[in-house]
Design a protein around this motif. Structure first.
Motif, short mmCIF file in Angstrom:
data_model
loop_
_atom_site.label_atom_id
_atom_site.label_comp_id
_atom_site.label_asym_id
_atom_site.label_seq_id
_atom_site.Cartn_x
_atom_site.Cartn_y
_atom_site.Cartn_z
N SER A 131 -12.65 2.04 -1.31
CA SER A 131 -13.50 0.69 -1.80
C SER A 131 -13.12 -0.85 -1.38
O SER A 131 -14.08 -0.87 -1.46
N SER A 132 -12.17 -1.06 -1.58
CA SER A 132 -11.68 -2.21 -0.85
C SER A 132 -12.40 -3.32 0.60
O SER A 132 -12.53 -4.29 0.29
N SER A 133 -11.89 -1.78 1.26
CA SER A 133 -12.50 -2.61 2.29
C SER A 133 -13.96 -2.81 2.50
O SER A 133 -14.43 -3.35 2.68
N ILE B 47 -14.55 -6.00 0.23
CA ILE B 47 -14.04 -7.14 0.56
C ILE B 47 -14.96 -7.53 1.78
O ILE B 47 -15.12 -8.85 1.77
N THR C 246 -12.87 0.97 -11.00
CA THR C 246 -11.18 1.84 -11.69
C THR C 246 -11.25 1.62 -12.68
O THR C 246 -11.00 3.03 -13.22
N MET D 221 -15.68 -3.66 -9.51
CA MET D 221 -15.08 -2.80 -8.82
C MET D 221 -13.87 -2.87 -9.62
O MET D 221 -13.23 -1.68 -10.13
N THR E 50 0.50 -0.61 0.31
CA THR E 50 0.12 0.33 0.14
C THR E 50 0.73 0.97 -0.03
O THR E 50 0.88 2.21 -0.57
N ALA F 215 -8.98 2.66 -3.68
CA ALA F 215 -8.24 2.13 -3.81
C ALA F 215 -8.66 1.51 -1.84
O ALA F 215 -8.87 0.25 -1.33
N ASN F 216 -8.39 2.26 -0.67
CA ASN F 216 -8.41 1.73 0.47
C ASN F 216 -9.86 1.89 1.27
O ASN F 216 -10.11 0.84 1.34
N GLY G 109 -17.65 1.25 -3.27
CA GLY G 109 -17.66 -0.39 -2.62
C GLY G 109 -18.86 -0.27 -2.81
O GLY G 109 -19.80 -1.46 -2.47
N PHE H 70 -15.95 -8.10 -6.98
CA PHE H 70 -13.89 -7.47 -7.00
C PHE H 70 -14.04 -6.85 -8.62
O PHE H 70 -14.01 -6.32 -9.42
#
Length: 267
Positions: free
Chosen positions: A91-93, A96, A185, A181, A38, A88-89, A172, A178
């Motif tokens: 949305s991925s949180s 996931i 992106t 998403m 990261t 990314a921080n 997100g 995925f």
């Protein structure tokens, strides 16, 4: 999931400080635990961008807006990397959590929609600041670029991280898989970042494209950061700050509404 709209005053008070601090801490620890991915990886990517453009274009390009081409693109690459990581921080949180089925662990505690938005944004802003510090140090060491307006630089990094962090929250919540998403992106975030004056001055664009670019909030973020570093810009820094702040508040409000309604979050 709690019906947040009906919660009113809670036994924690109007703000659940402990819960908010815990969520902020979790979001910070998410990216710090894998810092090579990261924090170190974005630094390497930014260095590759600068190296490639310097070798391929730099010597023949000449100055842009009175500064060397490599110096001109450096702030744009910095901001582009910051906003991509902030996006990314957050949305991925969320994605996931939805895919693994543990998003309920975040939604069930007595946290209001505003606290959820703030908690996720703190993680995105934190990651953006860490990335900005790493890249700024690299620019100072290898290109001898020192920011002319350091406080303005910090402000624009926070604004950029908050804006794309909020966009990441909305994306997100909307994405259930995925691949959804990845589509957001690849077809929305990346084009907006690349077509925002990162590698060129908008004065070089045809009038129609120049007008379209001025509707892109990321343009103002990159342009404002360029001014804070180099002292040159395509538009007024104050205008950029107003547009970036308004865009951030608007997207954050959308995220707030989505959390309040439980949009794509309720089972």
């Amino acid at each position: 999931m709690h019906d947040f709209a009906q919660m009113g005053t809670r036994r924690f008070g109007r703000v659940n400080w402990l819960g908010l601090a815990t969520l902020c801490s979790r979001e910070m620890q998410r990216f710090l635990a894998v810092w090579t991915q990261t924090l170190l990886a974005p630094l390497a990517t930014a260095a590759l961008f600068l190296l490639i453009f310097t070798i391929a274009i730099g010597p023949a390009r000449g100055d842009v807006m009175g500064v060397p081409f490599t110096h001109f693109i450096a702030p744009g690459i910095l901001m582009m990397t910051v906003i991509q990581n902030a996006f990314a921080n957050t949305s991925s949180s969320i994605v996931i959590g939805k895919v693994q089925g543990n998003i309920v662990d975040t939604l069930m505690p007595p946290l209001s929609p505003a606290e959820l938005v703030i908690g996720y944004l703190v993680g995105g802003i934190g990651r953006g600041l860490f990335v900005a510090v790493a890249i700024s140090a690299g620019l100072a060491i290898f290109l001898e670029i020192m920011p002319q307006h350091p406080l303005m630089l910090i402000g624009y990094v926070i604004l950029g991280s908050a804006f794309m962090g909020a966009v990441g929250i909305v994306a997100g919540i909307y994405a259930n898989r995925f691949d959804q998403m990845a589509a957001i992106t690849n077809f929305i975030v990346t084009p907006l970042a690349f077509l925002s004056g990162t590698f060129y001055s908008v004065d070089a664009l045809p009038p129609v494209l120049r007008a379209i670019t001025h509707f892109n909030p990321i343009f103002y973020l990159i342009d404002g950061l360029r001014y804070s570093v180099l002292g040159v810009s395509d538009s007024a820094p104050a205008l950029g700050a107003v547009v970036a702040t308004g865009s951030t508040l608007a997207v954050a409000a959308i995220a707030l509404v989505m959390f309040t309604r439980g949009y794509r979050l309720k089972a």
